[in-house]
Enzyme design. Structure first.
Site, PDB file in Angstrom:
ATOM      1  N   HIS A 177      -5.737  20.254   2.739  1.00 16.97           N
ATOM      2  CA  HIS A 177      -5.498  19.416   3.914  1.00 16.97           C
ATOM      3  C   HIS A 177      -6.337  19.873   5.112  1.00 16.97           C
ATOM      4  O   HIS A 177      -6.703  19.058   5.971  1.00 16.97           O
ATOM      5  CB  HIS A 177      -4.010  19.306   4.255  1.00 16.97           C
ATOM      6  CG  HIS A 177      -3.316  20.572   4.609  1.00 16.97           C
ATOM      7  ND1 HIS A 177      -2.707  21.378   3.677  1.00 16.97           N
ATOM      8  CD2 HIS A 177      -3.137  21.178   5.801  1.00 16.97           C
ATOM      9  CE1 HIS A 177      -2.174  22.418   4.295  1.00 16.97           C
ATOM     10  NE2 HIS A 177      -2.419  22.328   5.561  1.00 16.97           N
ATOM     11  N   CYS A 205       8.945  -9.975  -0.601  1.00 15.65           N
ATOM     12  CA  CYS A 205      10.373  -9.973  -0.965  1.00 15.65           C
ATOM     13  C   CYS A 205      11.024 -11.296  -0.536  1.00 15.65           C
ATOM     14  O   CYS A 205      12.235 -11.457  -0.619  1.00 15.65           O
ATOM     15  CB  CYS A 205      11.083  -8.810  -0.283  1.00 15.65           C
ATOM     16  SG  CYS A 205      10.885  -8.868   1.496  1.00 15.65           S
TER      17      CYS A 205
HETATM   18  C1  LIG Z   1       2.067  -7.329   0.320  1.00 20.97           C
HETATM   19  C2  LIG Z   1       1.461  -8.249   1.363  1.00 20.97           C
HETATM   20  C3  LIG Z   1       0.183  -7.670   1.901  1.00 20.97           C
HETATM   21  C4  LIG Z   1       1.168  -9.574   0.684  1.00 20.97           C
HETATM   22  O1  LIG Z   1       0.644 -10.449   1.637  1.00 20.97           O
HETATM   23  C5  LIG Z   1       2.460  -8.460   2.510  1.00 20.97           C
HETATM   24  O2  LIG Z   1       3.677  -8.995   1.968  1.00 20.97           O
HETATM   25  C6  LIG Z   1       2.749  -7.166   3.215  1.00 20.97           C
HETATM   26  O3  LIG Z   1       1.873  -6.617   3.878  1.00 20.97           O
HETATM   27  N1  LIG Z   1       3.945  -6.621   3.023  1.00 20.97           N
HETATM   28  C7  LIG Z   1       4.191  -5.318   3.585  1.00 20.97           C
HETATM   29  C8  LIG Z   1       5.560  -5.298   4.087  1.00 20.97           C
HETATM   30  C9  LIG Z   1       6.403  -4.612   3.104  1.00 20.97           C
HETATM   31  O4  LIG Z   1       6.141  -3.470   2.764  1.00 20.97           O
HETATM   32  N2  LIG Z   1       7.454  -5.354   2.642  1.00 20.97           N
HETATM   33  C10 LIG Z   1       8.451  -4.768   1.875  1.00 20.97           C
HETATM   34  C11 LIG Z   1       9.462  -5.572   1.494  1.00 20.97           C
HETATM   35  S1  LIG Z   1       9.376  -7.248   1.909  1.00 20.97           S
END
Ligand SMILES: CC(C)(CO)[C@@H](O)C(=O)NCCC(=O)N/C=C\S
Length: 209
Positions: free
Chosen positions: A90, A175
């Site tokens: 690191h 999600c």
């Molecule tokens: C994965 C992506 C880039 C697809 O467009 C977008 O959904 C995003 O940045 N999600 C990150 C947010 C996250 O960690 N959600 C976790 C649970 S909802």
């Protein structure tokens, strides 16, 4: 990868090679699935050298085969340091990098960095970071996490350290939730890296005299 080779060669034959070194930190947000795209877009920037430091959780979201640069994880620190005279990874990495980009920065690592916890390779690099060099971070988390009051406090703490936020955006998240928390688009992130690099003097040893 970040061995301690001389930063630049300059001789009659070869022009000064101006490699600027970007260390990408990746953590356990689902946005880590964008790592291969992010690395490939960074590699399109002339004179940029890229290496990656991953957390264990982040490994679930990408395949190392899709990341064509040196990829360091916690085991590399353990492998490298067996006895007192061995290098400390690191510390090598904080010296090697000219700029750090943490993308995505998940809620867990945001909390660790805000409070100085350093329990893995990535948080140790950040904990030891030379704040005269730019550190950019791209928060990414579920909307419910983003809206928790601790998030604003901890993002504020990182800004007080002098780190540069590349803000999350509102999206229909993987999600199913709709709202803030999505990582900034890769094009936005790469644009910000270019902007910061253009404002920086190259490291002295790259630009003698
Ligand atoms: C994965 C992506 C880039 C697809 O467009 C977008 O959904 C995003 O940045 N999600 C990150 C947010 C996250 O960690 N959600 C976790 C649970 S909802």
């Amino acid at each position: 990868g970040p061995q301690m080779e001389p930063r630049a060669t300059s001789s009659a034959a070869a022009p000064l090679r101006r490699q600027f070194r970007v260390l990408v930190g990746v953590t356990g947000s689902v946005a880590a699935l964008k790592l291969p795209l992010l690395v490939s877009k960074l590699l399109d920037i002339p004179d940029l050298e890229v290496a990656v430091v991953t957390t264990e959780r982040a490994k679930h979201f990408y395949s190392p085969r899709d990341v064509p640069v040196t990829l360091y994880s916690d085991a590399d620190e353990w492998e490298m340091w067996k006895r007192r005279s061995d290098p400390v990874l690191h510390i090598d990495l904080r010296r090697w990098a000219d700029l750090m980009l943490v993308a995505p920065l998940d809620a867990n690592t945001l909390g660790k960095v805000a409070s100085g916890i350093c329990d893995n390779l990535l948080t140790c690099v950040i904990r030891a970071w030379d704040r005269s060099k730019p550190l950019l971070f791209c928060p990414a988390m579920n909307t419910a996490m983003w809206e928790h009051p601790i998030t604003e406090q901890q993002v504020g703490q990182l800004k007080d350290f002098g780190y540069i936020e590349i803000p999350c955006v509102a999206k229909k998240l993987v999600c199913g939730d709709q709202g803030l928390g999505a990582m900034a688009e890769v094009g936005t992130i790469v644009g910000k890296v270019k902007e910061v690099l253009s404002q920086r003097q190259l490291p002295a040893e790259l630009n003698p005299g």
